[in-house]
Design a protein around this motif. Structure first.
Motif, PDB file in Angstrom:
ATOM      1  N   GLY A   1      -3.946  -0.329   2.860  1.00  0.00           N
ATOM      2  CA  GLY A   1      -2.509   0.795   3.322  1.00  0.00           C
ATOM      3  C   GLY A   1      -1.538  -0.402   4.284  1.00  0.00           C
ATOM      4  N   ALA A   2      -1.751  -1.463   4.248  1.00  0.00           N
ATOM      5  CA  ALA A   2      -0.930  -2.296   5.415  1.00  0.00           C
ATOM      6  C   ALA A   2       0.054  -2.835   4.686  1.00  0.00           C
ATOM      7  N   PHE A   3       1.244  -3.311   5.266  1.00  0.00           N
ATOM      8  CA  PHE A   3       2.337  -4.069   4.678  1.00  0.00           C
ATOM      9  C   PHE A   3       2.562  -5.907   5.533  1.00  0.00           C
ATOM     10  N   ILE A   4       1.974  -7.015   5.167  1.00  0.00           N
ATOM     11  CA  ILE A   4       2.234  -8.125   6.555  1.00  0.00           C
ATOM     12  C   ILE A   4       3.306  -9.161   5.264  1.00  0.00           C
ATOM     13  N   PRO A   5       3.435  -9.750   6.265  1.00  0.00           N
ATOM     14  CA  PRO A   5       4.646 -10.742   5.660  1.00  0.00           C
ATOM     15  C   PRO A   5       3.757 -11.450   5.445  1.00  0.00           C
ATOM     16  N   LEU A   6       4.125 -11.995   3.872  1.00  0.00           N
ATOM     17  CA  LEU A   6       3.421 -13.813   3.758  1.00  0.00           C
ATOM     18  C   LEU A   6       4.637 -14.431   3.667  1.00  0.00           C
ATOM     19  N   THR A   7       4.720 -15.733   4.076  1.00  0.00           N
ATOM     20  CA  THR A   7       5.455 -17.368   3.261  1.00  0.00           C
ATOM     21  C   THR A   7       4.698 -17.804   2.888  1.00  0.00           C
ATOM     22  N   PHE A   8       5.009 -18.365   1.673  1.00  0.00           N
ATOM     23  CA  PHE A   8       4.575 -19.422   0.447  1.00  0.00           C
ATOM     24  C   PHE A   8       5.584 -20.317   0.794  1.00  0.00           C
ATOM     25  N   LYS A   9       4.745 -21.784   1.779  1.00  0.00           N
ATOM     26  CA  LYS A   9       5.773 -22.803   1.804  1.00  0.00           C
ATOM     27  C   LYS A   9       4.908 -23.907   0.143  1.00  0.00           C
ATOM     28  N   PHE A  10       6.166 -24.305  -0.258  1.00  0.00           N
ATOM     29  CA  PHE A  10       6.119 -25.898  -1.004  1.00  0.00           C
ATOM     30  C   PHE A  10       6.319 -26.253  -0.801  1.00  0.00           C
ATOM     31  N   ALA A  11       5.816 -27.761  -1.757  1.00  0.00           N
ATOM     32  CA  ALA A  11       5.881 -28.942  -1.044  1.00  0.00           C
ATOM     33  C   ALA A  11       7.492 -29.252  -1.598  1.00  0.00           C
ATOM     34  N   HIS A  12       8.359 -29.265  -2.925  1.00  0.00           N
ATOM     35  CA  HIS A  12       9.919 -28.763  -3.094  1.00  0.00           C
ATOM     36  C   HIS A  12      10.319 -27.732  -3.660  1.00  0.00           C
ATOM     37  N   ALA A  13       9.937 -26.676  -3.404  1.00  0.00           N
ATOM     38  CA  ALA A  13      10.994 -25.582  -3.880  1.00  0.00           C
ATOM     39  C   ALA A  13      11.262 -24.897  -2.283  1.00  0.00           C
ATOM     40  N   LYS A  14      11.927 -23.996  -1.861  1.00  0.00           N
ATOM     41  CA  LYS A  14      12.173 -23.127  -1.147  1.00  0.00           C
ATOM     42  C   LYS A  14      11.786 -22.263  -0.594  1.00  0.00           C
ATOM     43  N   SER A  15      10.813 -22.415   0.732  1.00  0.00           N
ATOM     44  CA  SER A  15      10.108 -21.401   1.537  1.00  0.00           C
ATOM     45  C   SER A  15      10.109 -19.706   0.788  1.00  0.00           C
ATOM     46  N   ILE A  16       9.733 -18.984   0.461  1.00  0.00           N
ATOM     47  CA  ILE A  16       9.427 -17.622   0.212  1.00  0.00           C
ATOM     48  C   ILE A  16       8.662 -16.687   1.000  1.00  0.00           C
ATOM     49  N   VAL A  17       9.016 -14.953   1.297  1.00  0.00           N
ATOM     50  CA  VAL A  17       8.391 -14.692   2.450  1.00  0.00           C
ATOM     51  C   VAL A  17       8.583 -13.529   1.895  1.00  0.00           C
ATOM     52  N   LEU A  18       7.769 -12.411   1.722  1.00  0.00           N
ATOM     53  CA  LEU A  18       8.020 -11.513   0.990  1.00  0.00           C
ATOM     54  C   LEU A  18       6.779 -10.708   2.337  1.00  0.00           C
ATOM     55  N   ASP A  19       6.909  -9.214   2.467  1.00  0.00           N
ATOM     56  CA  ASP A  19       5.892  -8.360   1.979  1.00  0.00           C
ATOM     57  C   ASP A  19       5.262  -7.493   1.613  1.00  0.00           C
ATOM     58  N   VAL A  20       3.896  -8.271   1.838  1.00  0.00           N
ATOM     59  CA  VAL A  20       3.151  -7.295   1.034  1.00  0.00           C
ATOM     60  C   VAL A  20       2.207  -6.875   1.242  1.00  0.00           C
ATOM     61  N   PRO A  21       2.340  -5.711   0.063  1.00  0.00           N
ATOM     62  CA  PRO A  21       0.707  -4.630   0.311  1.00  0.00           C
ATOM     63  C   PRO A  21      -0.935  -5.130   0.775  1.00  0.00           C
ATOM     64  N   VAL A  22      -1.766  -4.273   1.175  1.00  0.00           N
ATOM     65  CA  VAL A  22      -2.895  -4.763   1.261  1.00  0.00           C
ATOM     66  C   VAL A  22      -3.449  -3.685   0.309  1.00  0.00           C
ATOM     67  N   PHE A  23      -4.696  -4.159  -0.248  1.00  0.00           N
ATOM     68  CA  PHE A  23      -5.630  -2.830  -1.140  1.00  0.00           C
ATOM     69  C   PHE A  23      -6.715  -3.239  -1.180  1.00  0.00           C
ATOM     70  N   PRO A  24      -7.465  -2.368  -1.444  1.00  0.00           N
ATOM     71  CA  PRO A  24      -8.745  -2.632  -0.724  1.00  0.00           C
ATOM     72  C   PRO A  24      -9.658  -2.998  -2.418  1.00  0.00           C
ATOM     73  N   HIS A  25     -10.528  -3.756  -1.841  1.00  0.00           N
ATOM     74  CA  HIS A  25     -11.534  -4.851  -3.203  1.00  0.00           C
ATOM     75  C   HIS A  25     -11.880  -3.590  -4.048  1.00  0.00           C
ATOM     76  N   SER A  26     -12.748  -2.454  -2.893  1.00  0.00           N
ATOM     77  CA  SER A  26     -12.910  -0.975  -4.170  1.00  0.00           C
ATOM     78  C   SER A  26     -12.036  -0.395  -4.884  1.00  0.00           C
ATOM     79  N   ASP A  27     -10.691  -0.575  -5.251  1.00  0.00           N
ATOM     80  CA  ASP A  27     -10.568  -0.264  -6.146  1.00  0.00           C
ATOM     81  C   ASP A  27     -11.072  -1.153  -7.760  1.00  0.00           C
TER      82      ASP A  27
END
Length: 167
Positions: A130-156
Motif C-alpha cells: 500500500g505504500a509508495f517508495i521512491p526508487l532510483t535506477f542508476k545505470f552505467a551509461h544512461a541517465k538515472s531514473i527516479v520513480l515513486d513505485v507502489p508496494v504490493f503484497p506477495h500474497s497477491d
C-alpha cells in the motif's frame, strides 16, 4: 408526383446514411487517445531516457523488505548498458537500503527482467503493501531514473512467482 417525392426522400436518406460514418470520424485526429502510451499494468513506468523502466513496483512478503519488479529496456541498439545501483527512499535519511544480485547487464536493444531474477531488493521500515517508495535506477551509461513505485503484497496471486529477499 408522389413517386417523385418518394424517390427524392429515399435518395436523401441514403446519402445521409452513407455520409454518417465519414462525418462522425472528423473528431478523430493524430492526437487521439488511441495513439497515446497506455500502461495497463499496476506498476509505474518512465520512457524518457536511453533505458525505459516498465511496470516498476515492489513485491513485499513481510513489512520491511521487498523485491523490485521492473523490466528495463535498452533503447540503444548498438551498446549494452548495465544497472549499477538501485536506491530507495529519501537519500538524506538513508531509511531504505537497496542491493543488487544476479544479472545487471541490459543487452543492446534488449531487456533485463528484474522480476524473474530477484535481481534487486530493498529493505527498510516504510516498505509495506500500500505504500509508495521512491526508487532510483542508476545505470552505467544512461541517465538515472527516479520513480515513486507502489508496494504490493506477495500474497497477491499475480506476484506469487516473484522471489523474495532472504532474511
Amino acid at each position: 408526383m408522389n413517386l417523385r417525392r418518394s424517390r427524392y426522400r429515399l435518395a436523401a436518406a441514403s446519402a445521409v446514411l452513407l455520409a454518417a460514418p465519414l462525418l462522425s470520424s472528423c473528431g478523430v485526429n493524430f492526437g487521439a487517445q488511441t495513439i497515446q502510451d497506455y500502461n495497463p499494468a499496476a506498476g509505474v513506468y518512465d520512457r524518457s531516457g536511453a533505458v525505459d523502466v516498465v511496470n516498476a513496483l515492489i513485491v513485499s512478503g513481510k513489512k520491511g523488505s521487498g523485491t523490485v519488479v521492473a523490466t528495463l529496456v535498452n533503447n540503444d541498439q548498438l551498446h549494452a548498458d548495465q544497472l549499477k545501483k538501485v536506491t530507495a527512499g529519501n537519500p538524506r535519511t538513508q531509511d531504505i537500503t537497496g542491493s543488487l544480485a544476479g544479472p545487471t547487464k541490459i543487452p543492446a536493444g534488449g531487456v533485463l527482467d528484474l522480476a524473474s531474477t530477484g535481481g534487486a531488493t530493498v529493505k527498510g521500515p516504510t516498505i509495506k503493501p500500500g505504500a509508495f517508495i521512491p526508487l532510483t535506477f542508476k545505470f552505467a551509461h544512461a541517465k538515472s531514473i527516479v520513480l515513486d513505485v507502489p508496494v504490493f503484497p506477495h500474497s497477491d496471486p499475480v506476484y506469487k512467482h516473484v522471489p523474495l529477499p532472504q532474511s
